[in-house]
Design an enzyme around this catalytic site. Structure first.
Site, short mmCIF file in Angstrom:
data_model
loop_
_atom_site.label_atom_id
_atom_site.label_comp_id
_atom_site.label_asym_id
_atom_site.label_seq_id
_atom_site.Cartn_x
_atom_site.Cartn_y
_atom_site.Cartn_z
N GLU A 52 47.65 38.89 -28.21
CA GLU A 52 47.31 39.22 -29.60
C GLU A 52 48.48 38.96 -30.54
O GLU A 52 48.29 38.62 -31.70
CB GLU A 52 46.80 40.67 -29.66
CG GLU A 52 45.43 40.80 -28.99
CD GLU A 52 45.14 42.15 -28.36
OE1 GLU A 52 45.82 43.13 -28.67
OE2 GLU A 52 44.21 42.20 -27.51
N SER A 54 40.58 43.59 -18.87
CA SER A 54 39.35 44.33 -18.59
C SER A 54 39.39 45.10 -17.26
O SER A 54 38.38 45.19 -16.57
CB SER A 54 38.14 43.39 -18.63
OG SER A 54 37.97 42.86 -19.93
N HIS A 94 52.36 39.62 -25.96
CA HIS A 94 50.93 39.86 -25.73
C HIS A 94 50.11 38.77 -26.42
O HIS A 94 50.51 38.29 -27.48
CB HIS A 94 50.55 41.24 -26.27
CG HIS A 94 49.19 41.69 -25.84
ND1 HIS A 94 48.05 41.24 -26.44
CD2 HIS A 94 48.79 42.52 -24.84
CE1 HIS A 94 46.99 41.78 -25.84
NE2 HIS A 94 47.43 42.56 -24.86
N GLU A 148 47.91 38.06 -17.94
CA GLU A 148 46.73 38.46 -18.69
C GLU A 148 45.97 37.22 -19.15
O GLU A 148 46.26 36.68 -20.23
CB GLU A 148 47.14 39.30 -19.90
CG GLU A 148 47.86 40.58 -19.54
CD GLU A 148 47.59 41.67 -20.56
OE1 GLU A 148 47.13 42.75 -20.14
OE2 GLU A 148 47.80 41.45 -21.76
N ASN A 177 48.19 50.10 -22.62
CA ASN A 177 48.45 49.53 -23.94
C ASN A 177 47.43 50.06 -24.93
O ASN A 177 46.27 49.65 -24.91
CB ASN A 177 48.36 48.00 -23.84
CG ASN A 177 48.49 47.30 -25.18
OD1 ASN A 177 48.90 47.92 -26.17
ND2 ASN A 177 48.16 46.02 -25.22
N TRP A 178 47.88 50.98 -25.76
CA TRP A 178 46.95 51.62 -26.71
C TRP A 178 46.62 50.71 -27.90
O TRP A 178 45.77 51.03 -28.71
CB TRP A 178 47.53 52.95 -27.21
CG TRP A 178 47.67 54.00 -26.14
CD1 TRP A 178 47.35 53.86 -24.81
CD2 TRP A 178 48.15 55.34 -26.29
NE1 TRP A 178 47.60 55.04 -24.14
CE2 TRP A 178 48.09 55.97 -25.03
CE3 TRP A 178 48.62 56.08 -27.39
CZ2 TRP A 178 48.50 57.29 -24.83
CZ3 TRP A 178 49.03 57.40 -27.19
CH2 TRP A 178 48.96 57.99 -25.92
N LYS A 179 47.34 49.63 -28.05
CA LYS A 179 47.14 48.70 -29.18
C LYS A 179 47.17 49.46 -30.51
O LYS A 179 47.87 50.46 -30.62
CB LYS A 179 45.84 47.91 -29.01
CG LYS A 179 45.74 47.26 -27.62
CD LYS A 179 44.68 46.19 -27.55
CE LYS A 179 44.54 45.70 -26.12
NZ LYS A 179 43.72 44.51 -26.03
N GLY A 217 39.79 42.36 -23.12
CA GLY A 217 38.83 42.99 -24.03
C GLY A 217 37.44 42.40 -23.96
O GLY A 217 36.62 42.64 -24.85
C1 PEP Z 1 45.51 44.20 -22.86
O1 PEP Z 1 45.32 44.00 -24.04
O2 PEP Z 1 46.68 44.22 -22.43
C2 PEP Z 1 44.36 44.40 -22.00
C3 PEP Z 1 44.47 44.16 -20.73
O3 PEP Z 1 43.19 44.85 -22.61
P1 PEP Z 1 41.79 45.22 -21.89
O4 PEP Z 1 42.13 46.06 -20.67
O5 PEP Z 1 41.04 45.99 -22.91
O6 PEP Z 1 41.16 43.94 -21.50
#
Ligand code: PEP
Length: 247
Positions: free
Chosen positions: A100, A210, A98, A165, A11-13, A171
């Site tokens: 976010e 993470s 997600h 998640e 996921n490049w966001k 993050g």
């Molecule tokens: C995500 O946003 O889907 C995610 C898992 O981010 P990160 O790996 O940076 O925690």
């Protein structure tokens, strides 16, 4: 090797301009050649890059994803993107719900369920995200939260992927422990089986939060884990491929 297929999703966001993103995609396509067929890679660039990253993935097994879609097929929804528009570009997977999006766009389970139905109707694989906050976890309500997100946010007949998640792990550098992931994904599996009223053909469950190359192999070895959803570490080809090599 258990015969499971594993999905490694990046996921490049809201990151990446054209040149650096093309270089990233090219390096992933190159690295994917060394992976076993049981490991599937997917990248989820921002919408601005969907078409051109898609062009780079043609003739590669690396899948093209998107980070959201709207539930309606078309219409007066300024700034939004519909599922058939994504399918039209060769997108195969779409992240939905997600944390976010839930947080910054007030997405509810009902909205996410409608988006999942639209994605399925367009032939896309929804990667539907669920996860408890730190507060929910600390007050002993993690399982209840996850079961509610499933009951309200996963439509009947769902054929897609679930991403577990935990919000506190995204993050933050605080990866959930393997024991936690094993127990929680087992709960999610049971909850999905009850909700979808099926014992077999349950959606694969990804872990996200993470994930780095350091812990990927132990997470991917968990029987109830069908892959990982990777944010930060998916922005560098080396670290993303190292995670896939842990599969
Ligand atoms: C995500 O946003 O889907 C995610 C898992 O981010 P990160 O790996 O940076 O925690």
């Amino acid at each position: 090797e258990t015969g499971r297929r594993l999905l490694i999703a990046g996921n490049w966001k809201m990151n990446g301009l054209r040149a650096s993103s093309q270089a990233l995609a090219r390096a992933i396509v190159e690295g994917a050649k060394a992976l076993p067929a049981s490991v599937e890679l997917a990248v989820f660039p921002p919408f601005t890059l969907t078409a051109e990253i898609g062009a780079l993935l043609t003739d590669s097994p690396v899948r093209l994803g998107a980070q959201d879609c709207r539930s309606e097929k078309s219409g007066a929804f300024t700034g939004d993107i519909a599922a058939p528009m994504l399918a039209d570009l060769g997108v195969t997977h779409v992240i939905l719900g997600h944390s976010e999006r839930r947080r910054y766009h007030d997405e509810t389970d009902q909205i996410i369920s409608a988006k999942a139905e639209a994605a399925l109707e367009a032939g896309l694989v929804p990667v539907l995200c669920i996860g408890e906050t730190a507060e929910e976890r600390d007050s002993g309500r993690a399982y209840e939260t996850l079961s509610n997100q499933i009951a309200r946010g996963v439509p009947a007949g769902f054929r897609g992927v679930i991403a577990y998640e935990p919000v506190w792990a995204i993050g933050t550098g605080r990866t959930a422990s393997s024991d936690d992931i094993a127990q929680t994904t087992a709960h999610i599996r049971d909850s999905l089986a009850a909700h979808l009223q099926t014992g077999d053909n349950l959606p694969p469950i990804l872990y996200g939060g993470s994930v780095t190359a350091r812990d990927a192999a132990s997470i991917l070895a968990i029987e109830t884990v069908g892959g990982v959803l990777v944010g930060g570490a998916s922005l560098k080809a080396d670290s993303f491929l190292a995670i896939a090599q842990g599969a």
